[in-house]
Write a protein that holds these residues in place. Structure first.
Motif, PDB file in Angstrom:
ATOM      1  N   ALA A 127       0.887  -1.159   0.123  1.00  0.00           N
ATOM      2  CA  ALA A 127      -0.027   0.049  -0.077  1.00  0.00           C
ATOM      3  C   ALA A 127       0.765   1.289  -0.167  1.00  0.00           C
ATOM      4  O   ALA A 127       2.004   1.069   0.808  1.00  0.00           O
ATOM      5  CB  ALA A 127      -0.907   0.035   1.132  1.00  0.00           C
ATOM      6  N   HIS A 128       0.417   2.252  -0.835  1.00  0.00           N
ATOM      7  CA  HIS A 128       1.320   3.391  -1.115  1.00  0.00           C
ATOM      8  C   HIS A 128       0.472   4.555  -1.339  1.00  0.00           C
ATOM      9  O   HIS A 128      -0.643   4.379  -1.842  1.00  0.00           O
ATOM     10  CB  HIS A 128       2.727   3.343  -1.840  1.00  0.00           C
ATOM     11  N   ARG A 129       1.115   5.791  -1.238  1.00  0.00           N
ATOM     12  CA  ARG A 129       0.560   6.903  -1.725  1.00  0.00           C
ATOM     13  C   ARG A 129       1.068   7.138  -2.924  1.00  0.00           C
ATOM     14  O   ARG A 129       2.210   7.352  -3.241  1.00  0.00           O
ATOM     15  CB  ARG A 129       0.792   8.054  -0.878  1.00  0.00           C
ATOM     16  N   LEU A 130       0.385   7.229  -4.271  1.00  0.00           N
ATOM     17  CA  LEU A 130       0.806   7.146  -5.543  1.00  0.00           C
ATOM     18  C   LEU A 130       0.432   8.479  -6.300  1.00  0.00           C
ATOM     19  O   LEU A 130      -0.791   8.500  -6.280  1.00  0.00           O
ATOM     20  CB  LEU A 130       0.251   5.985  -6.276  1.00  0.00           C
ATOM     21  N   ASP A 131       1.160   9.210  -6.691  1.00  0.00           N
ATOM     22  CA  ASP A 131       0.822  10.248  -7.497  1.00  0.00           C
ATOM     23  C   ASP A 131       0.717  10.177  -8.956  1.00  0.00           C
ATOM     24  O   ASP A 131      -0.080  10.760  -9.771  1.00  0.00           O
ATOM     25  CB  ASP A 131       2.101  11.293  -7.594  1.00  0.00           C
ATOM     26  N   GLU A 132       1.469   9.087  -9.599  1.00  0.00           N
ATOM     27  CA  GLU A 132       1.444   8.662 -10.748  1.00  0.00           C
ATOM     28  C   GLU A 132       0.501   7.808 -11.114  1.00  0.00           C
ATOM     29  O   GLU A 132      -0.142   6.945 -10.261  1.00  0.00           O
ATOM     30  CB  GLU A 132       2.732   8.212 -11.247  1.00  0.00           C
ATOM     31  N   PRO A 133      -0.280   7.496 -12.283  1.00  0.00           N
ATOM     32  CA  PRO A 133      -1.059   6.589 -12.659  1.00  0.00           C
ATOM     33  C   PRO A 133      -0.861   5.205 -12.233  1.00  0.00           C
ATOM     34  O   PRO A 133       0.499   4.889 -12.606  1.00  0.00           O
ATOM     35  CB  PRO A 133      -1.469   6.634 -14.141  1.00  0.00           C
ATOM     36  N   LEU A 134      -1.588   4.411 -12.055  1.00  0.00           N
ATOM     37  CA  LEU A 134      -1.331   2.963 -11.932  1.00  0.00           C
ATOM     38  C   LEU A 134      -0.884   2.154 -13.303  1.00  0.00           C
ATOM     39  O   LEU A 134      -1.500   2.626 -14.153  1.00  0.00           O
ATOM     40  CB  LEU A 134      -2.404   2.225 -11.192  1.00  0.00           C
ATOM     41  N   GLN A 165       7.557   7.695   5.185  1.00  0.00           N
ATOM     42  CA  GLN A 165       7.104   8.900   4.432  1.00  0.00           C
ATOM     43  C   GLN A 165       5.693   8.903   4.702  1.00  0.00           C
ATOM     44  O   GLN A 165       5.189   9.935   5.086  1.00  0.00           O
ATOM     45  CB  GLN A 165       7.562   8.942   3.020  1.00  0.00           C
ATOM     46  N   LEU A 166       4.884   8.034   4.623  1.00  0.00           N
ATOM     47  CA  LEU A 166       3.431   7.921   4.733  1.00  0.00           C
ATOM     48  C   LEU A 166       2.890   8.324   6.349  1.00  0.00           C
ATOM     49  O   LEU A 166       2.037   9.053   6.414  1.00  0.00           O
ATOM     50  CB  LEU A 166       2.454   6.929   4.008  1.00  0.00           C
ATOM     51  N   VAL A 167       3.618   7.342   6.842  1.00  0.00           N
ATOM     52  CA  VAL A 167       3.483   7.800   8.418  1.00  0.00           C
ATOM     53  C   VAL A 167       3.649   9.277   8.908  1.00  0.00           C
ATOM     54  O   VAL A 167       2.885   9.792   9.578  1.00  0.00           O
ATOM     55  CB  VAL A 167       4.298   6.628   9.343  1.00  0.00           C
ATOM     56  N   SER A 168       4.741  10.020   8.410  1.00  0.00           N
ATOM     57  CA  SER A 168       4.936  11.158   8.706  1.00  0.00           C
ATOM     58  C   SER A 168       3.859  12.131   8.234  1.00  0.00           C
ATOM     59  O   SER A 168       3.382  13.104   9.015  1.00  0.00           O
ATOM     60  CB  SER A 168       6.212  11.740   8.119  1.00  0.00           C
ATOM     61  N   ILE A 169       3.375  11.905   7.095  1.00  0.00           N
ATOM     62  CA  ILE A 169       2.240  12.718   6.474  1.00  0.00           C
ATOM     63  C   ILE A 169       0.925  12.533   7.273  1.00  0.00           C
ATOM     64  O   ILE A 169       0.218  13.282   7.636  1.00  0.00           O
ATOM     65  CB  ILE A 169       1.806  12.132   4.972  1.00  0.00           C
ATOM     66  N   LEU A 170       0.629  11.103   7.717  1.00  0.00           N
ATOM     67  CA  LEU A 170      -0.659  10.748   8.332  1.00  0.00           C
ATOM     68  C   LEU A 170      -0.672  11.242   9.804  1.00  0.00           C
ATOM     69  O   LEU A 170      -1.454  11.786  10.310  1.00  0.00           O
ATOM     70  CB  LEU A 170      -0.689   9.398   8.570  1.00  0.00           C
ATOM     71  N   ARG A 171       0.571  11.314  10.369  1.00  0.00           N
ATOM     72  CA  ARG A 171       0.686  12.287  11.563  1.00  0.00           C
ATOM     73  C   ARG A 171       0.523  13.640  11.387  1.00  0.00           C
ATOM     74  O   ARG A 171       0.004  14.352  12.420  1.00  0.00           O
ATOM     75  CB  ARG A 171       2.348  11.894  12.107  1.00  0.00           C
ATOM     76  N   LEU A 172       1.037  14.198  10.476  1.00  0.00           N
ATOM     77  CA  LEU A 172       0.938  15.703  10.323  1.00  0.00           C
ATOM     78  C   LEU A 172      -0.549  15.905   9.750  1.00  0.00           C
ATOM     79  O   LEU A 172      -0.962  17.054  10.544  1.00  0.00           O
ATOM     80  CB  LEU A 172       1.933  15.854   8.855  1.00  0.00           C
ATOM     81  N   TYR A 182      -6.043  15.802   2.672  1.00  0.00           N
ATOM     82  CA  TYR A 182      -4.955  16.551   2.807  1.00  0.00           C
ATOM     83  C   TYR A 182      -3.631  16.031   2.359  1.00  0.00           C
ATOM     84  O   TYR A 182      -3.787  14.658   2.762  1.00  0.00           O
ATOM     85  CB  TYR A 182      -4.693  17.350   4.181  1.00  0.00           C
ATOM     86  N   GLN A 183      -2.728  16.521   1.811  1.00  0.00           N
ATOM     87  CA  GLN A 183      -1.438  16.081   1.388  1.00  0.00           C
ATOM     88  C   GLN A 183      -1.551  14.988   0.612  1.00  0.00           C
ATOM     89  O   GLN A 183      -0.734  13.986   0.635  1.00  0.00           O
ATOM     90  CB  GLN A 183      -0.659  15.995   2.850  1.00  0.00           C
ATOM     91  N   ASN A 184      -2.557  15.140  -0.079  1.00  0.00           N
ATOM     92  CA  ASN A 184      -2.532  13.818  -1.339  1.00  0.00           C
ATOM     93  C   ASN A 184      -2.845  12.555  -0.570  1.00  0.00           C
ATOM     94  O   ASN A 184      -2.570  11.419  -1.409  1.00  0.00           O
ATOM     95  CB  ASN A 184      -1.423  13.665  -2.215  1.00  0.00           C
ATOM     96  N   THR A 185      -3.579  12.695   0.662  1.00  0.00           N
ATOM     97  CA  THR A 185      -3.957  11.326   1.239  1.00  0.00           C
ATOM     98  C   THR A 185      -5.007  10.562   0.572  1.00  0.00           C
ATOM     99  O   THR A 185      -5.624   9.820   0.900  1.00  0.00           O
ATOM    100  CB  THR A 185      -4.108  11.377   2.768  1.00  0.00           C
ATOM    101  N   ASP A 186      -5.730  11.347  -0.542  1.00  0.00           N
ATOM    102  CA  ASP A 186      -6.840  10.829  -1.312  1.00  0.00           C
ATOM    103  C   ASP A 186      -6.065   9.997  -2.175  1.00  0.00           C
ATOM    104  O   ASP A 186      -6.878   9.301  -3.439  1.00  0.00           O
ATOM    105  CB  ASP A 186      -7.707  12.118  -1.869  1.00  0.00           C
ATOM    106  N   LYS A 187      -4.688   9.781  -2.446  1.00  0.00           N
ATOM    107  CA  LYS A 187      -4.352   8.989  -3.458  1.00  0.00           C
ATOM    108  C   LYS A 187      -3.611   7.787  -2.812  1.00  0.00           C
ATOM    109  O   LYS A 187      -2.542   7.167  -3.119  1.00  0.00           O
ATOM    110  CB  LYS A 187      -3.198   9.871  -4.328  1.00  0.00           C
TER     111      LYS A 187
END
Length: 231
Positions: A127-134, A165-172, A182-187
């Protein structure tokens, strides 16, 4: 079944042939001694032919039973699914130089909703936060194996760690920020594959591709059948 019918016909024909040959010495006026070939005894009527008939009948019954068993196993086949995917929040405030007391992870479950046992289960999910298309299709990445088969109705709870990296974003962003994407957590995507065998030894495959729905807090299936499917 056709091969058994042909065998029956062959044995019957040989029995008739041997029976005719056996009559020749009796009809011979000289009554010469009749030394029949040894193989005549294997098909001579009634003992030899009857023995072969019984043997072939038993073989035919055994084969039909095996076919029926395979058909039954195929009907009562296993069916694995992945469900209950969730983001499990860990320690909110980290301590420098120490591991989190409660690790951050994605929890999920592999369940057998079919009617037969699933064995030799191999799987690999991430599981990852992906900015690019799958990618158009998810490749097979089997990194783990279940130690025992899953019987009908059984399930196995599993988890994978969330990268730092994602843990840091989720904490933030916190829980509220996650619900708002927020912070592209919809991806955030959960994806991977699994394979397993049914009672006939036939391999079956499962591919999962789910996107995190920030509003419902569930992972919803992708609409691409090359990435989300189950045999």
């Amino acid at each position: 079944m056709k091969k058994y019918i042909a065998s029956f016909a062959l044995i019957f024909a040989l029995a008739v042939y041997v029976s005719v040959q056996d009559k020749h010495p009796v009809q011979d006026s000289a009554h010469r001694e009749w030394n029949a070939p040894r193989w005549y005894g294997f098909v001579r009527w009634p003992d030899g032919a009857a023995t072969w008939a019984v043997l072939l009948t038993l073989l035919a019954i055994a084969e039909q039973t095996a076919i029926a068993n395979k058909t039954l196993v195929a009907t009562l086949r296993p069916h694995l699914i992945v469900r209950k995917i969730a983001i499990c929040r860990g320690t909110e405030i980290p301590t420098a130089g120490k591991q989190d007391a409660h690790p951050w992870k994605f929890e999920y479950e592999i369940a057998n909703i079919g009617q037969g046992a699933a064995s030799k289960i191999q799987y690999g999910f991430s599981a990852h936060r992906l900015d690019e298309p799958l990618p158009p299709k998810i490749g097979q990445r089997y990194s783990d194996t279940l130690s025992s088969p899953l019987q009908p109705g059984e399930s196995k709870e599993l988890s994978i760690p969330i990268d730092e990296q994602l843990v840091s974003i989720l904490r933030l962003v916190g829980s509220d920020g996650l619900r708002n994407g927020y912070q592209n957590t919809d991806k955030i995507w959960f994806f991977g594959t699994a394979c397993y065998s049914d009672g006939n030894g036939i391999k079956r495959n499962l591919s999962v591709c789910r996107r995190y729905d920030n509003k419902t807090e569930f992972f919803t299936p992708d609409n691409n059948s090359d990435r989300e499917y189950s045999d």
